[in-house]
Design a protein around this motif. Structure first.
Motif, PDB file in Angstrom:
ATOM      1  N   GLY A 103      17.412   8.837  -4.215  1.00  0.00           N
ATOM      2  CA  GLY A 103      18.579   9.859  -4.721  1.00  0.00           C
ATOM      3  C   GLY A 103      17.284  10.739  -4.296  1.00  0.00           C
ATOM      4  O   GLY A 103      15.761  10.586  -5.095  1.00  0.00           O
ATOM      5  N   LYS A 104      17.776  11.527  -4.769  1.00  0.00           N
ATOM      6  CA  LYS A 104      17.380  13.136  -4.449  1.00  0.00           C
ATOM      7  C   LYS A 104      17.931  13.245  -5.746  1.00  0.00           C
ATOM      8  O   LYS A 104      19.260  14.058  -6.550  1.00  0.00           O
ATOM      9  CB  LYS A 104      17.309  14.206  -3.788  1.00  0.00           C
ATOM     10  N   PRO A 105      16.935  14.166  -6.794  1.00  0.00           N
ATOM     11  CA  PRO A 105      15.802  14.347  -7.034  1.00  0.00           C
ATOM     12  C   PRO A 105      14.146  13.087  -7.063  1.00  0.00           C
ATOM     13  O   PRO A 105      14.471  12.564  -7.799  1.00  0.00           O
ATOM     14  CB  PRO A 105      15.187  15.683  -8.095  1.00  0.00           C
ATOM     15  N   PHE A 106      13.151  13.055  -6.702  1.00  0.00           N
ATOM     16  CA  PHE A 106      12.380  12.093  -6.422  1.00  0.00           C
ATOM     17  C   PHE A 106      11.613  12.824  -6.802  1.00  0.00           C
ATOM     18  O   PHE A 106      10.891  14.097  -6.831  1.00  0.00           O
ATOM     19  CB  PHE A 106      12.337  11.452  -5.078  1.00  0.00           C
ATOM     20  N   THR A 107      10.358  11.619  -7.415  1.00  0.00           N
ATOM     21  CA  THR A 107       8.786  12.495  -7.502  1.00  0.00           C
ATOM     22  C   THR A 107       7.847  11.485  -6.940  1.00  0.00           C
ATOM     23  O   THR A 107       8.504   9.734  -5.703  1.00  0.00           O
ATOM     24  CB  THR A 107       8.740  11.566  -9.162  1.00  0.00           C
ATOM     25  N   PRO A 108       6.623  11.125  -6.183  1.00  0.00           N
ATOM     26  CA  PRO A 108       5.728  10.574  -5.996  1.00  0.00           C
ATOM     27  C   PRO A 108       6.108   8.958  -6.547  1.00  0.00           C
ATOM     28  O   PRO A 108       5.828   7.853  -5.631  1.00  0.00           O
ATOM     29  CB  PRO A 108       4.603  10.805  -6.240  1.00  0.00           C
ATOM     30  N   GLU A 109       5.566   8.909  -7.911  1.00  0.00           N
ATOM     31  CA  GLU A 109       5.875   7.899  -8.313  1.00  0.00           C
ATOM     32  C   GLU A 109       7.248   6.257  -7.943  1.00  0.00           C
ATOM     33  O   GLU A 109       7.506   5.495  -7.885  1.00  0.00           O
ATOM     34  CB  GLU A 109       6.035   7.832 -10.233  1.00  0.00           C
ATOM     35  N   LYS A 110       8.136   7.590  -7.917  1.00  0.00           N
ATOM     36  CA  LYS A 110       9.790   7.448  -7.455  1.00  0.00           C
ATOM     37  C   LYS A 110       9.254   6.694  -5.785  1.00  0.00           C
ATOM     38  O   LYS A 110      10.023   5.270  -5.559  1.00  0.00           O
ATOM     39  CB  LYS A 110      10.315   7.713  -8.377  1.00  0.00           C
ATOM     40  N   LEU A 111       9.212   8.080  -5.184  1.00  0.00           N
ATOM     41  CA  LEU A 111       9.263   7.057  -3.434  1.00  0.00           C
ATOM     42  C   LEU A 111       7.938   5.592  -3.318  1.00  0.00           C
ATOM     43  O   LEU A 111       8.081   4.951  -2.628  1.00  0.00           O
ATOM     44  CB  LEU A 111       8.053   8.101  -2.796  1.00  0.00           C
ATOM     45  N   ALA A 112       6.660   5.772  -3.632  1.00  0.00           N
ATOM     46  CA  ALA A 112       6.230   4.784  -4.567  1.00  0.00           C
ATOM     47  C   ALA A 112       6.944   3.240  -5.110  1.00  0.00           C
ATOM     48  O   ALA A 112       6.521   2.194  -3.331  1.00  0.00           O
ATOM     49  CB  ALA A 112       4.065   4.526  -5.049  1.00  0.00           C
ATOM     50  N   ARG A 113       7.292   3.410  -5.660  1.00  0.00           N
ATOM     51  CA  ARG A 113       8.187   2.314  -5.874  1.00  0.00           C
ATOM     52  C   ARG A 113       9.597   1.587  -4.930  1.00  0.00           C
ATOM     53  O   ARG A 113       9.514   0.664  -4.951  1.00  0.00           O
ATOM     54  CB  ARG A 113       9.153   2.780  -7.562  1.00  0.00           C
ATOM     55  N   GLU A 114      10.315   2.714  -4.531  1.00  0.00           N
ATOM     56  CA  GLU A 114      11.290   2.569  -3.654  1.00  0.00           C
ATOM     57  C   GLU A 114      11.016   2.441  -2.377  1.00  0.00           C
ATOM     58  O   GLU A 114      11.743   1.652  -1.215  1.00  0.00           O
ATOM     59  CB  GLU A 114      12.210   4.257  -3.737  1.00  0.00           C
ATOM     60  N   LEU A 115      10.180   3.154  -1.636  1.00  0.00           N
ATOM     61  CA  LEU A 115       9.225   2.801  -0.556  1.00  0.00           C
ATOM     62  C   LEU A 115       8.226   1.635  -0.052  1.00  0.00           C
ATOM     63  O   LEU A 115       8.661   1.359   1.301  1.00  0.00           O
ATOM     64  CB  LEU A 115       9.439   4.532   0.355  1.00  0.00           C
ATOM     65  N   SER A 116       7.559   0.633  -0.690  1.00  0.00           N
ATOM     66  CA  SER A 116       6.413   0.069  -0.356  1.00  0.00           C
ATOM     67  C   SER A 116       7.042  -0.888  -0.185  1.00  0.00           C
ATOM     68  O   SER A 116       6.059  -1.175   0.856  1.00  0.00           O
ATOM     69  CB  SER A 116       6.011  -0.264  -2.251  1.00  0.00           C
ATOM     70  N   GLU A 117       8.110  -1.458   0.121  1.00  0.00           N
ATOM     71  CA  GLU A 117       8.218  -2.273   0.949  1.00  0.00           C
ATOM     72  C   GLU A 117       8.318  -2.410   2.374  1.00  0.00           C
ATOM     73  O   GLU A 117       8.549  -2.751   3.087  1.00  0.00           O
ATOM     74  CB  GLU A 117       9.714  -3.125   0.299  1.00  0.00           C
ATOM     75  N   PHE A 118       8.559  -1.165   2.583  1.00  0.00           N
ATOM     76  CA  PHE A 118       8.873  -0.262   4.073  1.00  0.00           C
ATOM     77  C   PHE A 118       7.838  -0.074   4.594  1.00  0.00           C
ATOM     78  O   PHE A 118       7.278   0.292   5.816  1.00  0.00           O
ATOM     79  CB  PHE A 118      10.250   0.849   4.195  1.00  0.00           C
ATOM     80  N   LEU A 119       6.529   0.788   3.824  1.00  0.00           N
ATOM     81  CA  LEU A 119       5.802   1.780   3.957  1.00  0.00           C
ATOM     82  C   LEU A 119       4.429   1.135   3.821  1.00  0.00           C
ATOM     83  O   LEU A 119       3.190   1.890   4.267  1.00  0.00           O
ATOM     84  CB  LEU A 119       5.791   3.293   3.420  1.00  0.00           C
ATOM     85  N   GLU A 120       3.814   0.242   3.119  1.00  0.00           N
ATOM     86  CA  GLU A 120       3.040  -0.979   3.231  1.00  0.00           C
ATOM     87  C   GLU A 120       2.839  -1.737   4.435  1.00  0.00           C
ATOM     88  O   GLU A 120       3.525  -2.597   5.247  1.00  0.00           O
ATOM     89  CB  GLU A 120       2.680  -1.007   1.945  1.00  0.00           C
TER      90      GLU A 120
END
Length: 120
Positions: A103-120
């Motif tokens: 969901g928007k809005p987001f913070t860098p911390e939220k993106l790190a938590r939500e996207l780490s499984e896809f971007l690491e």
């Protein structure tokens, strides 16, 4: 890691790229598209490891893009980053093949938590 970033707002694409860097994802090669149709065209020359897409866009919205994309690729992770956050919209996204809805809005911390499984 290659990312296709799809959002009709140039400002939001910039905010998202900056937030991804702040979230620790500085290693990304990002290609931008301004709607689903533009994204389809970019896929002719670019094979992303993950797609991050808005839902509401002119020409071809994110859900239309997802459905078209899934007819040829069932494996590449597809994540909506959107204001569409109702349970019915989330269910519709997952049923169409989305891996996650952030969901928007987001913070860098939220993106790190939500996207780490896809971007690491």
């Amino acid at each position: 890691m290659k990312v296709l970033l799809v959002d009709d707002s140039r400002a939001m694409r910039m905010v998202l790229k900056t937030s991804l860097r702040k979230a620790g994802f500085s290693h990304l090669e990002v290609v931008e598209a301004e709607n689903g149709q533009d994204a389809e065209e970019k896929l002719g020359n670019f094979e992303p490891d993950v797609i991050l897409s808005d839902w509401n866009m002119p020409v071809m919205d994110g859900l239309q893009f997802l459905r078209a994309f899934r007819t040829r690729d069932q494996l590449t992770p597809f994540v909506f980053i959107t204001t569409e956050q109702t349970q019915s919209k989330r269910r519709e996204a997952v049923e169409a093949g989305a891996n996650k809805v952030v969901g928007k809005p987001f913070t860098p911390e939220k993106l790190a938590r939500e996207l780490s499984e896809f971007l690491e």
